[in-house]
Design a protein around this motif. Sequence first.
Motif, short mmCIF file in Angstrom:
data_model
loop_
_atom_site.label_atom_id
_atom_site.label_comp_id
_atom_site.label_asym_id
_atom_site.label_seq_id
_atom_site.Cartn_x
_atom_site.Cartn_y
_atom_site.Cartn_z
N TYR A 137 0.83 -1.20 0.00
CA TYR A 137 0.00 0.00 0.00
C TYR A 137 0.86 1.26 0.00
N SER A 138 1.99 1.22 0.69
CA SER A 138 2.89 2.38 0.72
C SER A 138 3.38 2.73 -0.67
N VAL A 139 3.72 1.72 -1.46
CA VAL A 139 4.18 1.96 -2.83
C VAL A 139 3.03 2.48 -3.68
N GLU A 140 1.86 1.84 -3.56
CA GLU A 140 0.71 2.25 -4.36
C GLU A 140 0.25 3.67 -4.04
N GLU A 141 0.27 4.03 -2.75
CA GLU A 141 -0.21 5.34 -2.34
C GLU A 141 0.89 6.38 -2.24
N GLU A 142 2.11 5.96 -2.51
CA GLU A 142 3.27 6.85 -2.47
C GLU A 142 3.38 7.57 -1.13
N THR A 143 3.17 6.83 -0.06
CA THR A 143 3.32 7.35 1.30
C THR A 143 3.73 6.19 2.19
N THR A 144 4.20 6.48 3.38
CA THR A 144 4.61 5.43 4.29
C THR A 144 3.44 5.03 5.17
N LEU A 145 3.10 3.76 5.10
CA LEU A 145 2.05 3.20 5.96
C LEU A 145 2.65 2.09 6.81
N THR A 146 2.11 1.94 8.01
CA THR A 146 2.53 0.84 8.88
C THR A 146 1.39 -0.16 8.98
N TYR A 147 1.69 -1.29 9.56
CA TYR A 147 0.63 -2.28 9.76
C TYR A 147 -0.43 -1.74 10.71
#
Length: 53
Positions: free
Chosen positions: A25-35
């Motif tokens: 999801y981080s790659v797809e949304e171009e942002t850093t997401l955590t679990y």
Amino acid sequence: MKNVQINISIPENWKDELENLARIYSVEEETTLTYLDLMRRAIQEKYELDSDE
């Protein structure tokens, strides 16, 4: 909005899978997401909660 912290236990393999999904999801949304972000989103969507509740 006031936040509270809770502690939960989940199986280690769930955490591993959520971390893998968070990377995707981080790659797809171009942002850093955590679990943890994914868990928050899932709870918010499941119970149709507003972000300011």
